[in-house]
Scaffold this active site. Sequence first.
Site, PDB file in Angstrom:
ATOM      1  N   LEU A   1      10.530  -3.603  34.282  1.00 28.56           N
ATOM      2  CA  LEU A   1      11.818  -3.112  34.923  1.00 28.56           C
ATOM      3  C   LEU A   1      12.176  -4.154  35.983  1.00 28.56           C
ATOM      4  O   LEU A   1      12.677  -3.767  37.069  1.00 28.56           O
ATOM      5  CB  LEU A   1      11.653  -1.612  35.347  1.00 28.56           C
TER       6      LEU A   1
ATOM      7  N   CYS B   1       9.477   5.889  32.602  1.00 30.63           N
ATOM      8  CA  CYS B   1       8.701   5.185  33.805  1.00 30.63           C
ATOM      9  C   CYS B   1       7.622   6.231  34.332  1.00 30.63           C
ATOM     10  O   CYS B   1       7.804   7.165  34.113  1.00 30.63           O
ATOM     11  CB  CYS B   1       9.743   4.476  34.634  1.00 30.63           C
TER      12      CYS B   1
ATOM     13  N   LYS C   1      17.187   9.716  28.398  1.00 26.77           N
ATOM     14  CA  LYS C   1      16.578   8.869  27.256  1.00 26.77           C
ATOM     15  C   LYS C   1      15.011   9.110  27.305  1.00 26.77           C
ATOM     16  O   LYS C   1      14.309   8.986  28.367  1.00 26.77           O
ATOM     17  CB  LYS C   1      16.531   7.505  27.660  1.00 26.77           C
TER      18      LYS C   1
ATOM     19  N   THR D   1      10.856   2.347  23.583  1.00 23.12           N
ATOM     20  CA  THR D   1       9.960   1.603  22.967  1.00 23.12           C
ATOM     21  C   THR D   1       8.660   2.571  22.856  1.00 23.12           C
ATOM     22  O   THR D   1       8.311   3.549  23.317  1.00 23.12           O
ATOM     23  CB  THR D   1       9.480   0.247  23.640  1.00 23.12           C
TER      24      THR D   1
ATOM     25  N   GLY E   1      16.254   2.464  18.396  1.00 25.09           N
ATOM     26  CA  GLY E   1      14.946   2.235  17.872  1.00 25.09           C
ATOM     27  C   GLY E   1      15.225   1.610  16.789  1.00 25.09           C
ATOM     28  O   GLY E   1      15.459   2.239  15.483  1.00 25.09           O
TER      29      GLY E   1
ATOM     30  N   GLY F   1      19.337  -2.891  20.225  1.00 28.58           N
ATOM     31  CA  GLY F   1      18.620  -3.449  21.186  1.00 28.58           C
ATOM     32  C   GLY F   1      17.927  -4.747  20.651  1.00 28.58           C
ATOM     33  O   GLY F   1      18.718  -5.663  20.790  1.00 28.58           O
TER      34      GLY F   1
HETATM   35  C1  LIG Z   1      12.946  -6.789  26.543  1.00 26.91           C
HETATM   36  C2  LIG Z   1      13.378  -5.398  26.567  1.00 26.91           C
HETATM   37  C3  LIG Z   1      13.708  -4.702  27.519  1.00 26.91           C
HETATM   38  C4  LIG Z   1      13.992  -3.217  27.646  1.00 26.91           C
HETATM   39  N1  LIG Z   1      14.358  -2.853  28.929  1.00 26.91           N
HETATM   40  C5  LIG Z   1      14.632  -1.448  29.148  1.00 26.91           C
HETATM   41  C6  LIG Z   1      15.230  -1.046  30.076  1.00 26.91           C
HETATM   42  O1  LIG Z   1      15.270  -1.666  31.308  1.00 26.91           O
HETATM   43  N2  LIG Z   1      15.590   0.258  30.064  1.00 26.91           N
HETATM   44  C7  LIG Z   1      15.301   1.194  29.083  1.00 26.91           C
HETATM   45  O2  LIG Z   1      15.614   2.349  29.210  1.00 26.91           O
HETATM   46  N3  LIG Z   1      14.992   0.516  27.871  1.00 26.91           N
HETATM   47  C8  LIG Z   1      14.375  -0.735  27.739  1.00 26.91           C
HETATM   48  N4  LIG Z   1      14.187  -1.584  26.658  1.00 26.91           N
HETATM   49  C9  LIG Z   1      14.106  -0.494  25.564  1.00 26.91           C
HETATM   50  C10 LIG Z   1      15.457  -0.374  24.674  1.00 26.91           C
HETATM   51  O3  LIG Z   1      16.487  -0.026  25.331  1.00 26.91           O
HETATM   52  C11 LIG Z   1      15.361   0.304  23.258  1.00 26.91           C
HETATM   53  O4  LIG Z   1      15.279   1.644  23.631  1.00 26.91           O
HETATM   54  C12 LIG Z   1      14.110  -0.197  22.464  1.00 26.91           C
HETATM   55  O5  LIG Z   1      13.905  -1.266  22.453  1.00 26.91           O
HETATM   56  C13 LIG Z   1      14.134   0.373  21.164  1.00 26.91           C
HETATM   57  O6  LIG Z   1      15.127  -0.138  20.571  1.00 26.91           O
HETATM   58  P1  LIG Z   1      15.219  -1.545  19.417  1.00 26.91           P
HETATM   59  O7  LIG Z   1      14.179  -1.594  18.582  1.00 26.91           O
HETATM   60  O8  LIG Z   1      16.570  -1.291  19.042  1.00 26.91           O
HETATM   61  O9  LIG Z   1      15.037  -2.668  20.390  1.00 26.91           O
HETATM   62  C14 LIG Z   1      13.749  -2.556  26.561  1.00 26.91           C
HETATM   63  C15 LIG Z   1      13.582  -3.291  25.401  1.00 26.91           C
HETATM   64  C16 LIG Z   1      13.279  -4.556  25.301  1.00 26.91           C
HETATM   65  C17 LIG Z   1      12.870  -5.096  24.013  1.00 26.91           C
END
Ligand SMILES: Cc1cc2nc3c(=O)[nH]c(=O)nc-3n(C[C@H](O)[C@H](O)[C@H](O)COP(=O)(O)O)c2cc1C
Lengths: 302, 244
Positions: A78, A133, A168, A194, A241, A263
């Site tokens: 974060l 978190c 979320k 994630t 996701g 994402g």
């Molecule tokens: C590099 C990275 C940073 C992320 N930072 C945050 C964040 O600051 N806050 C949050 O809620 N989710 C964060 N996520 C999670 C994404 O928002 C998303 O929910 C998750 O990656 C699953 O979706 P995806 O497979 O499409 O990436 C992050 C994911 C990645 C890969």
Amino acid sequence: MVMERRKTDVGLSVELFGRRLETPLMPASGTLSKEAVEEVRGVYGAILPKTTTPLSRDGNPTPRIAETPAGMVNSIGLQNPGVDEFMKNLDDFDLGVPMFVSVAGNTVDEFRELCERVSADERVFAIEMNLSCPNVEHGGLTFCAGASSVEEVVSACRGVSGKPLSVKLTFEGVVENAIAAEASGADAITVMNTMPALTVDADARKVLVKGGFSGPAIKPVAMRAVYDVSGAVDVPVIASGGVSTGVDVAEFMMAGAAVVQIGTVSFVRDPEEILGEFEEYLRKHEMSASELIGCLRGAGSV
Amino acid sequence: MKFHTVEVEGVEALGRYVLLRYPWSGAIEPGQFTMARAAGYPTTFDPFLARPFSFYDHDGETASLLFEVRGRGTQLLAGAKETIEVSRPLGKGFRVGEENGRSLLLGGGVGVAPFKFLSRRLDELGVEHDVVLGFVDEGVAGVAEDFPRAKVATMDGSLGVRGTVLDAVGDLSEYSAIYACGPNAMLAAVKKAANGIELCQLSVEERMGCGNGSCNGCVVPTKARGLVRSCIEGPVFDAEVLAW
Ligand SMILES: Cc1cc2nc3c(=O)[nH]c(=O)nc-3n(C[C@H](O)[C@H](O)[C@H](O)COP(=O)(O)O)c2cc1C
Ligand SMILES: Cc1cc2nc3c(=O)[nH]c(=O)nc-3n(C[C@H](O)[C@H](O)[C@H](O)COP(=O)(O)OP(=O)(O)OC[C@H]3O[C@@H](n4cnc5c(N)ncnc54)[C@H](O)[C@@H]3O)c2cc1C
Ligand code: FES
């Protein structure tokens, strides 16, 4: 032979919190920088920058990312400049579409103060509460560790915010937590964050990255979570996701999502291509985006 | 991130490294990099991410990359026959100008990559400069043939001076600008040795997820501003900015 007329005008828009979004796509928090925002103009129906916290956070040391087949594990931690600096520069993300802000605190009070602060800004359309978190008052388990902690934090934020709140959640206990969030006043549920994962550097015999798993590999898990949650709550579900194609977007909407977040895949694909594929899907099936929502369960399923 | 499908104009071995050329007529600055991959999405989910490479050279029409085959991503690129996919040029390159005094370019291993292009740029600007390349041994030094004016050092002495790039340079104080790219240990040594030189810039290497600032994966520590993204603020940094 008479050629069938093709629909040219595809119904891409959806409604969320009483407002029309031009497309059902938005970025997932933490995956779109201000430097890259211009590249996605016209693609997203709403925008969502990286999670902000009460104070600036430096994040974790490197390596912060490790590749996996069809995905990656990250431990960014974060990293962000803190809410004051973040709100000062919010306009960097202004694409003329509704603006979500993602918040995270270490305690219920921190969440409440952040929500109050962010809600007071008229540029903000809605708030996404990142409950993945650690809750320092509960031994560092996340706010998703149980329905009671979800209730506590969502109620606290509801009490101070007149803005739409999307909560979320992570995969663990997602249905129970979604029901708790709805009961505490959430306006939407974002499913999911994630997944906990570990990668190993075999040559060095060391942990490479311990963090969150994302990307196409997690899509079936997220699909299940979206399907189950949308069957359990009445508020809209925002999917996150493993989305990597326009057909994935359609599938998540069929499973019950009103809006779909892009994402990790945006690191390796142009989101505009994903929107193009989604349009093509709609055209082929002569459907509008909003007609897809939840159709796996309803009369629209085939 | 947008990727462009480009034709492979040639893939050849330079010593133990691989040189890959493709047409690119847009502007590129020496020290900038591209995210590259052998095949377009979604043909392959593995490897999932594109790989960062500095530009080896650019003459306005053809861009080239010089890389060492390390794992799957570079292996597939080395075997690319017809097309590859690349991002636009990314990051901040070297700070150069006509006002540059005599300059020194120090490349270690595959870190020699950005200096063919930087040397070309300095020639265009009429800036006097020396190039010193360091390698483990003669086997990897094949690329040195592409740098006719360069001084070479090898750790085992099989070619040129025995020792590091710094062992092969005389008095650093003759230079008003030093540019270095190579392993972190070498960059740290250069930074220390260049103390007092007007301009010292280092091209750093950190794992990258996106290349366009979005993932926050590629951070490096700075003295004044904590961890900053090397794909946006770098990969070239003023040595004094870095906290190492
Ligand atoms: C590099 C990275 C940073 C992320 N930072 C945050 C964040 O600051 N806050 C949050 O809620 N989710 C964060 N996520 C999670 C994404 O928002 C998303 O929910 C998750 O990656 C699953 O979706 P995806 O497979 O499409 O990436 C992050 C994911 C990645 C890969
Ligand atoms: C700005 C920048 C410029 C670079 N320029 C060059 C260049 O000109 N020539 C060259 O040979 N190499 C260069 N590299 C290193 C190059 O990116 C890696 O060697 C390459 O990513 C290895 O990929 P792979 O699939 O072969 O190896 P694998 O080990 O299979 O890769 C696995 C993962 O680790 C990452 N990774 C592994 N090693 C490195 C590394 N040293 N740096 C960054 N990420 C790494 C990969 O990107 C990938 O995500 C550069 C790196 C950066 C950050
Ligand atoms: S590589 Fe993603 S922020 Fe630099």
